[in-house]
Design an enzyme around this catalytic site. Structure first.
Site, mmCIF file in Angstrom:
data_model
loop_
_atom_site.group_PDB
_atom_site.id
_atom_site.type_symbol
_atom_site.label_atom_id
_atom_site.label_comp_id
_atom_site.label_asym_id
_atom_site.label_seq_id
_atom_site.Cartn_x
_atom_site.Cartn_y
_atom_site.Cartn_z
ATOM 1 C CG ASP A 132 -45.302 -12.768 -1.378
ATOM 2 O OD1 ASP A 132 -45.315 -13.939 -0.951
ATOM 3 O OD2 ASP A 132 -44.872 -12.447 -2.504
ATOM 4 C CG ASP A 134 -39.801 -16.128 -2.959
ATOM 5 O OD1 ASP A 134 -38.578 -16.013 -3.057
ATOM 6 O OD2 ASP A 134 -40.354 -16.980 -2.241
ATOM 7 C CG ASP A 175 -45.030 -10.922 -6.178
ATOM 8 O OD1 ASP A 175 -45.337 -11.529 -5.124
ATOM 9 O OD2 ASP A 175 -44.371 -11.447 -7.088
#
Length: 246
Positions: free
Chosen positions: A7, A9, A167
């Site tokens: 991922d 961001d 995240d």
């Protein structure tokens, strides 16, 4: 060799706060407002979906479209120039180490391609990835498996040889539904509990710990046992929902 799908961001770059600030600024310029909890709950989704939820309007509504364009302009002006300083310490060394060991690495993000590139290039990370897979490049976005499976195909790897790092809850659910290993990081937006509930096989709290875990996972032979996928219809866990823009 294995492939690792990252991922963007909150996983590679510390952008969630900048995203939340830009969402608030966009709403204010459009004469609207929302609580910080509501704003942060939309981070990580495609922008049209975020603003549709915050304005309670359809995604194809003209006001939602205008808000999306305004967000992109504000984020480009205010956050993108700081891209290099937003890279989490240790991330570049981790990526270079994986490449040196012969592993394939890719970005899998809910950002559209231009938005991903405008962060990755000034951050000095773009050239490290073998593939950059973004929202709109497959029929369905996260948490469905489509983007992860597309990345695997572009890297020439089967799902069983791939590890997803993210995240957010949707990253874990995407990984599990694609039959891939799921590694959650808590230095982004979701809690350890939420990541585990979403299907994470492993959760780490730092880039150093992530480096150690990936060293173990990429050294092991792919598992022949299919990984069960949690139903996509299940509601996501109620955790600090942040995830990042698009």
């Amino acid at each position: 060799m294995s492939a690792v799908l990252f991922d963007l961001d909150g996983t590679l770059l510390d952008t969630p706060s900048a995203i939340a600030d830009t969402l608030h600024a966009t709403l204010a310029e459009r004469g609207r407002s929302a609580s910080d909890a509501r704003v942060r709950a939309t981070i990580g989704r495609p922008l049209a979906a975020s603003f549709a939820q915050l304005t309670e309007l359809p995604e194809d509504h003209a006001e939602v479209t205008a808000a999306v364009e305004l967000f992109r302009r504000l984020f480009r002006e205010q956050a993108v120039p700081r891209a290099r300083e937003l890279v989490f310490p240790g991330i570049r060394a981790l990526l270079e180490g994986l490449r040196d060991e012969g592993h394939q690495i890719a970005i899998v993000t809910s950002k559209i391609r231009p938005s991903a590139e405008e962060l990755l290039k000034p951050a000095g990370l773009y050239e490290l990835f073998h593939a950059v897979v973004c929202h709109g490049m497959a029929e369905r976005g996260k948490p469905h498996p489509d983007l992860a499976l597309l990345a695997a195909r572009e890297l020439g790897r089967g799902p069983e040889a791939c590890v997803v790092v993210g995240d957010a809850v949707d990253d874990m659910r995407m990984a599990r539904s694609a039959g891939m290993r799921a590694v959650g990081v808590t230095y982004g937006v979701a809690t350890e509990e939420a990541l585990h509930e979403a299907g994470a096989h492993t959760v780490v709290r730092s880039v150093d710990a992530l480096t150690a875990v990936l060293g173990t996972l990429t050294a092991a032979p792919p598992s022949a046992t299919p990984l069960p996928a949690p139903p996509l219809s299940a509601p996501p866990p109620t955790a600090p929902p942040l995830s990042a823009p698009h």
